[in-house]
Structures are given as structure tokens and as C-alpha cells.
Design an enzyme around this catalytic site. Structure first.
Site, short mmCIF file in Angstrom:
data_model
loop_
_atom_site.label_atom_id
_atom_site.label_comp_id
_atom_site.label_asym_id
_atom_site.label_seq_id
_atom_site.Cartn_x
_atom_site.Cartn_y
_atom_site.Cartn_z
N TYR A 1 4.32 -11.35 11.18
CA TYR A 1 5.56 -12.08 11.38
C TYR A 1 5.86 -12.98 10.18
O TYR A 1 5.10 -13.90 9.87
CB TYR A 1 5.52 -12.92 12.65
CG TYR A 1 5.15 -12.15 13.90
CD1 TYR A 1 5.36 -10.77 14.00
CD2 TYR A 1 4.59 -12.81 15.00
CE1 TYR A 1 5.03 -10.07 15.15
CE2 TYR A 1 4.26 -12.12 16.15
CZ TYR A 1 4.47 -10.76 16.22
OH TYR A 1 4.13 -10.07 17.36
N SER B 1 7.79 -8.88 25.21
CA SER B 1 9.17 -8.46 25.49
C SER B 1 9.42 -8.32 26.99
O SER B 1 9.98 -7.31 27.45
CB SER B 1 9.49 -7.14 24.77
OG SER B 1 9.44 -7.32 23.37
N PRO B 2 9.04 -9.31 27.80
CA PRO B 2 9.25 -9.20 29.25
C PRO B 2 10.72 -9.28 29.63
O PRO B 2 11.07 -8.98 30.78
CB PRO B 2 8.47 -10.40 29.80
CG PRO B 2 8.52 -11.41 28.70
CD PRO B 2 8.41 -10.60 27.43
N LEU B 3 11.57 -9.66 28.68
CA LEU B 3 13.01 -9.70 28.92
C LEU B 3 13.74 -8.57 28.19
O LEU B 3 14.95 -8.63 27.97
CB LEU B 3 13.58 -11.06 28.49
CG LEU B 3 13.03 -12.26 29.28
CD1 LEU B 3 13.57 -13.56 28.71
CD2 LEU B 3 13.39 -12.14 30.76
N ARG C 1 13.73 -7.71 25.11
CA ARG C 1 14.32 -8.21 23.85
C ARG C 1 15.71 -8.79 24.06
O ARG C 1 16.58 -8.70 23.20
CB ARG C 1 14.34 -7.10 22.79
CG ARG C 1 12.94 -6.63 22.42
CD ARG C 1 12.96 -5.48 21.43
NE ARG C 1 11.59 -5.12 21.08
CZ ARG C 1 10.80 -4.35 21.82
NH1 ARG C 1 11.26 -3.83 22.95
NH2 ARG C 1 9.57 -4.10 21.45
N PHE D 1 17.84 -7.93 26.50
CA PHE D 1 18.75 -7.08 27.27
C PHE D 1 18.81 -7.53 28.73
O PHE D 1 19.88 -7.60 29.33
CB PHE D 1 18.32 -5.62 27.18
CG PHE D 1 19.45 -4.64 27.33
CD1 PHE D 1 19.86 -3.86 26.27
CD2 PHE D 1 20.13 -4.50 28.54
CE1 PHE D 1 20.93 -2.96 26.40
CE2 PHE D 1 21.19 -3.62 28.68
CZ PHE D 1 21.59 -2.84 27.61
#
Length: 337
Positions: A61, A209-211, A213, A215
Site C-alpha cells: 500500500y 472488503s466486507p462492504l 469496496r 458497493f
């Protein structure tokens, strides 16, 4: 729904207690549009006050800048911060793209020393192999990582995007505390072999990414509004007909949110948290945000319990999602299952 202090959960069987939700820090450096360092620092401070203790980064990152950014915060709160970072993805100099995955012993040792130096600490709490180097036996990679534990450079070991069989093989070399993989209402691949293996071995699942990303929050259901350089511009689920089809899947999420007077993001996160009860293991989502307000909402979702009827309404979504989660799935566990 106001935020409360997070409860603590064990990082796997016999692991140390950590806040039940972590903070993904990737967006503090790049990938999701322009960054705001001052806002990011405030988000870190508030996260710690709310009981978030696991902060997740990687040498990838910002090409090391994310670790450098987190270093002062980690050092200032060393007794409270559980720092997780990763190695293994080799980045092309000066580019966002990456050229290869490495898990050989020499690279493992080179990488940990570089991360420790950037962070300015003596020991990493949780050290992940970011991706599986298929040219090297996973037992070799796990063995090299185990050396770091014996030398006091790393406390606990983790893997990311490995199959259930690969997790079992690595765990046979040295205990694996956590496995990080994408898990959300839109992505449930790991439930086939990885989750059962983790439950058998007492390994925690850290859900990135539990959401979806963004969306699943309803804020970004396509490429509209995304800034130049945002990685989602090239992600299949955000583009063309895929985006339209996936946006239609949000209706039950929004309906539940409206009835419960919470946000769609909180519904999506609550679903991930309840995987712990469903599968009998620690599940620790690490949503990323640079916004203090969204952070407070995310933390509040950890204590939101969805009813059986609500869970049933959400159950079919993943099977209907259009598009792969990455433009190139070759380095994921899904491709090797």
C-alpha cells in the site's frame, strides 16, 4: 444507531483479544481516490477510542508509504494497537500494478526487516503472506515466517487468499492465527473449503472488503463519481451491465436498513459479524474508511443483530452477483479451488 465501544474477541483459538472489528488502512495512501492525511489521523484516533485495536496495512500500500504513515500512530499507542501488515506482492517501481508474488525464504526475511524499519517498531503483531507464491511450497513460506516468530520479529502468523488445503498445510508447519480473505454479502467463495478448515483449526477469519469496496453501502454502484486512479474503475462488478445488475441486488439491504433505521453499510457489516455464530469461529471484518462518521457507523454495526427473516432475505444475493471481484483472479484462492 450510535456507535458504542467494540467488544473484544479472541484472534482464533487461544489467540490474543482484539476489537471485534478492525480498520483497513489501505485507502489512507491510495487506490480509492485523493487522500487526506489529517482526516485519516483523526479516524485512527477515534477508532482506538471506540475499541478498534487491529489496524491492517501492507508493504504494497503506497509502496511502503502506508506503513510509514501508520508508524507514528502505532508507536504512540503501542500497548493498545494490534498491528497487522503483509508481504509477498512485488510492485513494479513507480506503478500501482504489481509484477509477481514471492514467498521464498530470502524475500520473507527481506520484507519483514523493511516493514519493521518503515513502521519504526521491533515486532509486528500479525504478519501475513499477502498472496500465495505457487512456485514455492507453502510449507517453505510458513517455515520462513515461523523463523521470524522465533526471532521475536513477529508475534502471530497469517495468510491471505489461500485455499482450505493450503491453510491446513501451512498450519502443520506453524500455527496460523488468522486467514484474511474477501467475505461479504456479495462474495462468499471462502465458505466452500476455507471456512470449514479455519473452524477445524481454530483460525480466525479476517474479512476484507466486507462492504464490497463500497458497493454494498449504496454510495458507489458503478463508476460514476469515482475519481481518476480509483481501482474500482477497472473492477468488473462496478462496470457496464454488471454494475446495473448488482445495483438491483441492493433492494433487500436497503429495505432492512430502512426498517431498522440504520444504514445499508451497517446491515452488510452485521451480516459478516453474524458469520461467526453461523460457522463457529472468530470472524473479524476490517472495513476501510477515511471518514470518522462512517467509522462510527461501522463500529455500531458490530452489535446489530439481524433476525432470521432478515438473514433469509439476504441469503440469495451472492449467487446473483455479476462479474468477478478482480479483473485478474489468477492470484486468488478461488482460482485454485
Amino acid at each position: 444507531m450510535s456507535a458504542s465501544i467494540l467488544p473484544a474477541v479472541p484472534l482464533g483459538a487461544g489467540g490474543p483479544p482484539v476489537g471485534a472489528q478492525g480498520l483497513g488502512c489501505m485507502g489512507f495512501s491510495e487506490f480509492y481516490g485523493p487522500t487526506a492525511p489529517d482526516e485519516a489521523r483523526e479516524t485512527l484516533r477515534i477508532a482506538l477510542d471506540l475499541g478498534v485495536t487491529m489496524f491492517d496495512t501492507a508493504d504494497l500500500y503506497g509502496d511502503g508509504d502506508n506503513e510509514r504513515f501508520l508508524g507514528p500512530f502505532v508507536r504512540a499507542h503501542r500497548d493498545r494497537v494490534f498491528l497487522a501488515t503483509k508481504f509477498g506482492i512485488v510492485r513494479r517501481p513507480g506503478e500501482k500494478s504489481w509484477s509477481e508474488v514471492r514467498g521464498d525464504r530470502a524475500y520473507v526475511r527481506q520484507s519483514v526487516d523493511a516493514s519493521l524499519k518503515r513502521l519504526g517498531i521491533d515486532e509486528i503483531d500479525l504478519y501475513y503472506a499477502h498472496r500465495r507464491d505457487t512456485s514455492v511450497p507453502i510449507e517453505e513460506t510458513a517455515g520462513a515466517m515461523a523463523e521470524l516468530v522465533r526471532e521475536g520479529k513477529v508475534r502471530h502468523l497469517g495468510l491471505s487468499e489461500v485455499t482450505g488445503a493450503e491453510l491446513r498445510a501451512a498450519h502443520g508447519v506453524h500455527p496460523i492465527a488468522a486467514l484474511q480473505s474477501e467475505w461479504s454479502l456479495f462474495t462468499r467463495d471462502i465458505e466452500d473449503s476455507v471456512v470449514p478448515a479455519a473452524a477445524d483449526l481454530g483460525v480466525a477469519i479476517v474479512a476484507y472488503s466486507p462492504l464490497g469496496r463500497g458497493f454494498l453501502t449504496g454510495a458507489f454502484t458503478g463508476t460514476q463519481g469515482l475519481s481518476t486512479g480509483d481501482v474500482r474503475l477497472k473492477m468488473p462488478r462496478f462496470t457496464g451491465d454488471h454494475a446495473d445488475a448488482n445495483a438491483a441486488l441492493l433492494e433487500p439491504v436497503r429495505d432492512i436498513a430502512a426498517r431498522r433505521e440504520v444504514t445499508p453499510a451497517q446491515v452488510a457489516l452485521a451480516w459478516v459479524h453474524q458469520r461467526s455464530r453461523v460457522h463457529g469461529l472468530t470472524v473479524l471484518p476490517i472495513p476501510g474508511t477515511r471518514s470518522p462518521e462512517r467509522l462510527r457507523q461501522n463500529v455500531a454495526a458490530a452489535t446489530l443483530a439481524l433476525s432470521d427473516d432478515e438473514l433469509a432475505a439476504l441469503e440469495p444475493l451472492a449467487a446473483k452477483v455479476a462479474g468477478a471481484r478482480y479483473p485478474d483472479m489468477s492470484s486468488t484462492a478461488t482460482a485454485r479451488e
